[in-house]
Design an enzyme around this catalytic site. Structure first.
Site, PDB file in Angstrom:
ATOM      1  N   CYS A   1     -69.957 120.981 -67.144  1.00 15.92           N
ATOM      2  CA  CYS A   1     -68.959 121.650 -67.996  1.00 15.92           C
ATOM      3  C   CYS A   1     -68.406 120.703 -69.063  1.00 15.92           C
ATOM      4  CB  CYS A   1     -67.815 122.194 -67.143  1.00 15.92           C
ATOM      5  SG  CYS A   1     -68.375 123.309 -65.855  1.00 15.92           S
TER       6      CYS A   1
ATOM      7  N   HIS B   1     -61.669 123.812 -71.440  1.00 11.33           N
ATOM      8  CA  HIS B   1     -62.668 124.422 -70.564  1.00 11.33           C
ATOM      9  C   HIS B   1     -61.994 125.484 -69.696  1.00 11.33           C
ATOM     10  CE1 HIS B   1     -65.826 125.177 -67.871  1.00 11.33           C
ATOM     11  NE2 HIS B   1     -65.317 124.506 -66.865  1.00 11.33           N
TER      12      HIS B   1
ATOM     13  N   ASN C   1     -66.197 131.404 -66.215  1.00  9.10           N
ATOM     14  CA  ASN C   1     -66.458 129.983 -66.463  1.00  9.10           C
ATOM     15  C   ASN C   1     -67.889 129.862 -67.007  1.00  9.10           C
ATOM     16  OD1 ASN C   1     -67.199 127.291 -66.268  1.00  9.10           O
ATOM     17  ND2 ASN C   1     -66.166 126.950 -64.322  1.00  9.10           N
TER      18      ASN C   1
HETATM   19  N1  COA Z   1     -63.176 137.071 -52.326  1.00  4.10           N
HETATM   20  C1  COA Z   1     -62.355 137.274 -51.292  1.00  4.10           C
HETATM   21  N2  COA Z   1     -61.992 136.312 -50.431  1.00  4.10           N
HETATM   22  C2  COA Z   1     -62.499 135.099 -50.632  1.00  4.10           C
HETATM   23  C3  COA Z   1     -63.380 134.787 -51.697  1.00  4.10           C
HETATM   24  C4  COA Z   1     -63.726 135.850 -52.544  1.00  4.10           C
HETATM   25  N3  COA Z   1     -64.544 135.698 -53.605  1.00  4.10           N
HETATM   26  N4  COA Z   1     -63.705 133.497 -51.648  1.00  4.10           N
HETATM   27  C5  COA Z   1     -63.058 132.975 -50.599  1.00  4.10           C
HETATM   28  N5  COA Z   1     -62.341 133.942 -49.980  1.00  4.10           N
HETATM   29  C6  COA Z   1     -61.468 133.827 -48.806  1.00  4.10           C
HETATM   30  C7  COA Z   1     -61.803 132.633 -47.954  1.00  4.10           C
HETATM   31  O1  COA Z   1     -62.783 132.938 -47.016  1.00  4.10           O
HETATM   32  C8  COA Z   1     -60.471 132.322 -47.352  1.00  4.10           C
HETATM   33  O2  COA Z   1     -60.257 133.221 -46.270  1.00  4.10           O
HETATM   34  P1  COA Z   1     -59.529 132.707 -44.918  1.00  4.10           P
HETATM   35  O3  COA Z   1     -58.142 132.298 -45.368  1.00  4.10           O
HETATM   36  O4  COA Z   1     -59.563 133.911 -44.046  1.00  4.10           O
HETATM   37  O5  COA Z   1     -60.351 131.566 -44.429  1.00  4.10           O
HETATM   38  C9  COA Z   1     -59.460 132.687 -48.431  1.00  4.10           C
HETATM   39  O6  COA Z   1     -60.148 133.608 -49.284  1.00  4.10           O
HETATM   40  C10 COA Z   1     -58.998 131.507 -49.234  1.00  4.10           C
HETATM   41  O7  COA Z   1     -60.149 130.758 -49.652  1.00  4.10           O
HETATM   42  P2  COA Z   1     -60.023 129.490 -50.523  1.00  4.10           P
HETATM   43  O8  COA Z   1     -61.379 128.877 -50.708  1.00  4.10           O
HETATM   44  O9  COA Z   1     -58.908 128.636 -49.979  1.00  4.10           O
HETATM   45  O10 COA Z   1     -59.530 130.126 -51.916  1.00  4.10           O
HETATM   46  P3  COA Z   1     -58.907 129.401 -53.139  1.00  4.10           P
HETATM   47  O11 COA Z   1     -57.537 129.879 -53.344  1.00  4.10           O
HETATM   48  O12 COA Z   1     -59.146 127.928 -53.098  1.00  4.10           O
HETATM   49  O13 COA Z   1     -59.786 130.013 -54.325  1.00  4.10           O
HETATM   50  C11 COA Z   1     -61.522 129.312 -55.782  1.00  4.10           C
HETATM   51  C12 COA Z   1     -61.176 129.755 -54.369  1.00  4.10           C
HETATM   52  C13 COA Z   1     -63.020 129.048 -55.840  1.00  4.10           C
HETATM   53  C14 COA Z   1     -61.190 130.466 -56.739  1.00  4.10           C
HETATM   54  C15 COA Z   1     -60.705 128.065 -56.137  1.00  4.10           C
HETATM   55  O14 COA Z   1     -60.833 127.106 -55.116  1.00  4.10           O
HETATM   56  C16 COA Z   1     -61.115 127.443 -57.443  1.00  4.10           C
HETATM   57  O15 COA Z   1     -60.952 128.023 -58.495  1.00  4.10           O
HETATM   58  N6  COA Z   1     -61.603 126.185 -57.383  1.00  4.10           N
HETATM   59  C17 COA Z   1     -62.027 125.488 -58.583  1.00  4.10           C
HETATM   60  C18 COA Z   1     -63.378 125.996 -58.980  1.00  4.10           C
HETATM   61  C19 COA Z   1     -63.804 125.512 -60.329  1.00  4.10           C
HETATM   62  O16 COA Z   1     -63.031 125.475 -61.242  1.00  4.10           O
HETATM   63  N7  COA Z   1     -65.098 125.167 -60.413  1.00  4.10           N
HETATM   64  C20 COA Z   1     -65.720 124.792 -61.637  1.00  4.10           C
HETATM   65  C21 COA Z   1     -65.231 123.488 -62.170  1.00  4.10           C
HETATM   66  S1  COA Z   1     -65.860 123.225 -63.754  1.00  4.10           S
END
Ligand code: COA
Length: 340
Positions: free
Chosen positions: A126, A267, A297
């Site tokens: 990215c 970004h 993204n």
């Molecule tokens: N839909 C529904 N539920 C989901 C899910 C989805 N797409 N993805 C994960 N979950 C669930 C998980 O299983 C978890 O359930 P649990 O509490 O029963 O275990 C819960 O939602 C929370 O998951 P978590 O991974 O803690 O969510 P989060 O708040 O961290 O959000 C992202 C996940 C990916 C959106 C977030 O971590 C993020 O944006 N990270 C950065 C990613 C990024 O920017 N990447 C590119 C960099 S250039």
């Protein structure tokens, strides 16, 4: 007594962005479309990321990274009123090349008729476009190049596992490009930049070639080769902190305060990450552009796509101070603060 003659003082060269372009695939995939493939909802995705939809290439129809790169640089050249063979160099920031060899930049050069211009790809995920922008800027300032096309493009839809709801909700496809030129006005160009990487954190976001390359924090059995693996929580934490440090570092280098920057072109990885930075620096919403709701993204395509949309909306004017900011796999992070 020195035996060598002193080097001549290099001419003071400024750098201007004289053309922009971007390309999005026509096909739109909404959160509801994703929810028909994996267990998720529009509400969950929107609340956690700010994304409503993304544009995705139709690989079956032959649409891919190269098409988007060609379209974006062609448009940037048209707006710069330059021919491709007037470029000295094409840099393409991408990690999703259609072919491993040759570089996408070479294929773009061939398609657009860039003659003997140098061409290479830059792999920084990215961060690829902003890294490339800084390299191109400094090459022009150094006096050896006059006109450079910089593309940022990714088609991450080809690299995500559509059974993995942790990654497939996030990414879309896009390309953007700028054309840079040398100018006699040395006040134009990059006022400050920062380029960093933390190579020890690469397992937080990577694409294993095969099962043996999958690191221990992931469930090997569920990992698909050649698909993106991400520790979402770790990347989120890295991005929130790094993004803000990067803005602070760049402002300090330039001796400016956040309110002296007219536009932040960042970004688009997660609306919450952008919002946290906006709050910390007291940036009004109109100064920090957001399009993640419409495109998701788009990796290296993200920053140049945002910039092209801003230019086309008439929101970038001569004399403005604009900060480009990006971070991504590697882990990498980079900024470029410009006097337009
Ligand atoms: N839909 C529904 N539920 C989901 C899910 C989805 N797409 N993805 C994960 N979950 C669930 C998980 O299983 C978890 O359930 P649990 O509490 O029963 O275990 C819960 O939602 C929370 O998951 P978590 O991974 O803690 O969510 P989060 O708040 O961290 O959000 C992202 C996940 C990916 C959106 C977030 O971590 C993020 O944006 N990270 C950065 C990613 C990024 O920017 N990447 C590119 C960099 S250039």
């Amino acid at each position: 007594m020195p035996t060598h003659r002193p080097l001549p003082t290099p001419p003071r060269v400024g750098v201007r962005i004289i053309g922009t372009g971007s390309a999005l695939p026509a096909r739109v995939v909404t959160n509801d479309d994703i929810a028909s493939i994996v267990q998720t909802t529009d509400e969950w995705i929107y609340q956690r990321t700010g994304i409503r939809q993304r544009h995705v290439c139709e690989q079956a129809k032959g649409e891919g990274n190269l098409d988007l790169c060609i379209r974006s640089l062609r448009t940037a050249l048209e707006s710069a009123r330059l021919r491709a063979d007037e470029l000295d160099l094409i840099i393409c920031g991408t990690i999703s090349q259609d072919l491993r060899c040759p570089s996408t930049a070479c294929m773009v050069a061939g398609a657009l008729g860039a003659g003997r211009a140098a061409a290479w790809d830059l792999g920084a995920a990215c961060s690829g476009f902003v890294y490339g922008l800084n390299v191109a800027h400094d090459l022009i300032r150094g006096g050896n190049y006059r006109r450079i096309g910089v593309i940022g493009a990714d088609t991450v839809s080809a690299l995500v596992d559509y059974t993995n709801r942790g990654t497939c909700i996030l990414f879309g496809d896009a390309a953007g490009a700028v054309v840079l030129t040398a100018t006699d006005d040395p006040t134009k160009g990059c006022l400050a930049q920062a380029n960093h990487a933390n190579g020890s954190a690469w397992p937080d976001l990577f694409m294993p070639g095969d099962e043996a390359m999958v690191t221990e924090e992931y469930d090997r059995a569920s990992v698909r080769p050649m698909c993106l693996q991400m520790n979402g929580k770790a990347v989120f934490k890295f991005a929130v902190g790094t993004f803000q440090e990067l803005i602070a570092e760049t402002l300090e280098k330039a001796g400016l305060t956040a309110d002296q920057v007219d536009l932040f072109v960042c970004h688009q990885s997660n609306a919450r990450i952008l919002e946290a930075a906006r709050e910390r620096f007291g940036i009004p919403p109109e100064k920090l552009y957001i399009n993640i709701d419409r495109v998701g993204n788009t990796s290296a395509g993200s920053v140049p796509l945002c910039y092209d949309e801003l230019v086309r909306a008439g929101r970038v004017r001569e004399g403005m101070t604009v900060m480009f900011v990006a971070f991504g796999a590697g882990l990498t992070w980079t900024s470029s603060l410009w006097q337009m």
